[in-house]
Structures are given as C-alpha cells and as structure tokens.
Design an enzyme around this catalytic site. Structure first.
Site, PDB file in Angstrom:
ATOM      1  N   TYR A  56      29.691  41.230  41.759  1.00  0.00           N
ATOM      2  CA  TYR A  56      28.271  41.560  41.881  1.00  0.00           C
ATOM      3  C   TYR A  56      28.031  42.551  43.030  1.00  0.00           C
ATOM      4  O   TYR A  56      28.225  42.236  44.200  1.00  0.00           O
ATOM      5  CB  TYR A  56      27.436  40.291  42.102  1.00  0.00           C
ATOM      6  N   HIS A 120      36.441  34.544  36.427  1.00  0.00           N
ATOM      7  CA  HIS A 120      35.208  35.219  36.011  1.00  0.00           C
ATOM      8  C   HIS A 120      35.405  36.017  34.723  1.00  0.00           C
ATOM      9  O   HIS A 120      36.224  36.926  34.681  1.00  0.00           O
ATOM     10  CB  HIS A 120      34.782  36.168  37.148  1.00  0.00           C
TER      11      HIS A 120
END
Ligand code: NAD
Length: 309
Positions: A56, A120
């Site tokens: 992110y 992830h």
C-alpha cells in the site's frame, strides 16, 4: 462496539476494523495528519484491528502507521500486515524475501511483532509455492515471535480451498465476495468453520462501487457490474439515502466474519461508519436494492493467474 473471536487465535476483534491502504496515498502530504487522526479515532471508537501491507503506497501505509501507532499503547490494538506483493506489480513469495520483508515491516511500523502476518494476494503466484515455501517461512517467523498468527489473502475464492486442503492457516482475508451483490464467500463458510479458520471480510463498499463517489478509474469490476451498481446508488440517492450505509450494515450483519475491514483516511467517515453500524438496517430499501442488483448477483471479475480463477 461488538467484539468477536477470530477463529482459534484467541484474539477478540472489533466487528469493524481499520483498513490502512489509503494511508499510503497521503503519506508525506498535508493530509497525513488527518490520516493519523483517523487511526486515533478508530482506536478511540473501539476498533482494535488495523490491516496494512508493504504494497500500500509502496510501503508508505506502513510508515504512516508507524507514526500513528507511536502514541497508542501496544495492548490497545492488533496489527495485521502482509508479505509477497510490492509496488510495481512485483510478487515475491520466496522464503528469503519473506524474512527480509518481515524485518522491514517491523522497522517501518516501529514494532517488535505483528499479530497477523499474511501472504498477500496469493492468486498472483503458484499456490504450491505458497504451501511449500511461503507459509513454512511465515511459521518459522511465528516461532521466532515476530508474528503471532499466520494468514492468507486473495481474490478468487478457489485459492482458499487449494491451500487449506494442503496446510493450515490461522486466518483468511477475503474481499469483494461478501457485499450487496456478491455473497459467494458464504459457500466457503462451512469448510472454514470446520477448520477453525478466522474469517476477515474486506471491502463491503466494493472498493467504491457502493459509494456516491463511485469506483475510482481502473476499478477491476466489469462495465456491467459498474453500471448496475451505479443504478442502485442513484435510486438510493433519489430517496435521500446513502447506499454506503446500507452496504456497511449488510456486510457487517453476517456473524460468520469475525471482522470487516473498511478503509478511510477521514475521521468523519469512521465515526459515520460506527453510527451506521449501530442503527437498524432499512429492510424495505435493502429489498429494493437487492432487486436492482439481481442481474449481477454473485457475478465477479477475474484476477491473478488464470489457473487460480
Ligand atoms: P471499501 O469497500 O472499504 O471501500 C473504501 C472506500 O469507501 C474508500 O474510498 C473510502 O473513502 C470510502 N468510504 C469509507 N467509508 C465511507 C463512508 N462512510 N462514506 C462514503 N465513503 C466511504 O474497500 P477498501 O478500502 O478497498 O478495503 C478496506 C481494507 O481492506 C483495505 O484498506 C485493506 O486493508 C483491506 N483489503 C485487503 C485486500 C487484500 O489483502 N488483498 C484487498 C482489499 C482490501
């Protein structure tokens, strides 16, 4: 705020949790202070789980959280971060990179351990690598005390069964598969419950599909899904209702999920989300919206490697 058990972890997590992906886009800007305030507001309102990733904002979300968390006692929150996906579309689930990535994340966050450490977006790589290399590396880090629990995240639902038929994880994080028009995650619930896996839902607003602002350019949904969702948004607006409220209430009403992650960098959105959570759902409006969304019921989009879809 209601708290629920996260699988067999023993963690009691708030039903609404804080998704920190948006912090990555405001790090180092004048809006950063607002983002840090949003994290503090979340904690003050009883939210106790924060989710982030080095992906992110190309590590900026973790760095912003590092600043925000300095002022919060460590026993007031659980921190979840991830490995394997990085800026520039890089996927690297090799054991060596995982070890480095863990230390880098801890450094940015200013912590000596995280509560949940997740692979992830496993749909971007071979699931056999996740089972044979990545998850064993995460378990070793767990043994060293750097992570308390280990999980996986991914988009196509098929990935969860593949991995869990072959090994154990403590948590799964699914997104955009339990929201107003797509509740297909429900099919997996009996299987995951039997295994005692903690279930985390994310993106009840469909990453913007169920907001008046609408999805950002590049949102992966098909044009048809976007068109039908926009119609539902418009019908709510004509009635003076905000579809985000309905979408939040719908997503959070499912007790199978220990918690639902919602992302925002605006303290006022957070407060609004908590207020919505505590007020009753408008059943008549929900029925009307579900009818509008019927043509796209449980339709989705593909992502990651073709064999993982
Ligand atoms: P979301 O569905 O929660 O939508 C967020 C959007 O809704 C943002 O644009 C936000 O500004 C807006 N919003 C939030 N509250 C609002 C309100 N009250 N009124 C109007 N708009 C509002 O999706 P998300 O942010 O993508 O997901 C939440 C979190 O879940 C992420 O931050 C991340 O931590 C996690 N997540 C993880 C994965 C993964 O691991 N692969 C994928 C998706 C999300």
């Amino acid at each position: 705020m209601e708290y629920r058990e996260l699988g067999k972890t023993g963690l009691k997590v708030s039903v609404l949790s804080y998704g920190a992906s948006g912090l990555g886009s405001i790090y180092g800007t004048p809006d950063e202070a607002r983002g840090i305030k949003a994290v503090h507001t979340a904690i003050d309102c009883g939210i106790n789980l924060i989710d982030t990733s080095p992906l992110y904002g190309g590590t900026k979300s973790e760095s912003a959280l590092g600043k925000a968390l300095k002022e919060i006692p460590r026993d007031q929150y659980y921190l979840a971060t991830k490995v394997g996906r990085y800026a520039g579309g890089v996927s690297d689930f090799s054991a060596g990179r995982i070890v480095e990535s863990m230390d880098e994340s801890l450094m940015r966050l200013g912590l000596d351990h995280v509560d949940i450490f997740q692979c992830h977006d496993i749909d971007f790589v071979s699931l056999d690598q996740i089972v044979e290399e990545a998850l064993p590396a995460l378990r070793r880090l767990q043994e060293q005390g750097k992570a308390r629990f280990v999980g996986i995240t991914g988009f196509p639902l098929k990935v969860y069964r593949y991995v869990l038929d072959r090994t154990d994880v403590d948590t799964v994080l699914s997104f955009c598969h339990y929201m107003l028009h797509d509740t297909s995650f429900e099919m997996l619930v009996p299987y995951l419950r039997k295994k005692g896996v903690g279930m985390i839902n994310a993106s009840p607003l469909g990453m913007g599909l169920f907001t008046e602002r609408g999805p950002a350019p590049g949102h992966p949904a098909t044009e048809n899904i976007k068109r039908v969702c926009a119609k539902a948004v418009a019908v709510c607006k004509q009635k003076g209702e905000n579809i985000s409220k309905l979408a939040m209430q719908f997503g959070l009403a499912n007790p199978d999920f220990a918690t639902t992650l919602v992302g925002t960098t605006r303290p006022e959105h957070l407060k609004e989300n908590i207020e919505w959570l505590e007020s009753p759902i408008d059943e008549a409006l929900l029925a009307e919206v579900l009818e509008i969304l019927k043509p796209i019921r449980n339709t989705t989009w593909t992502r990651g490697l073709p064999e993982n879809n």
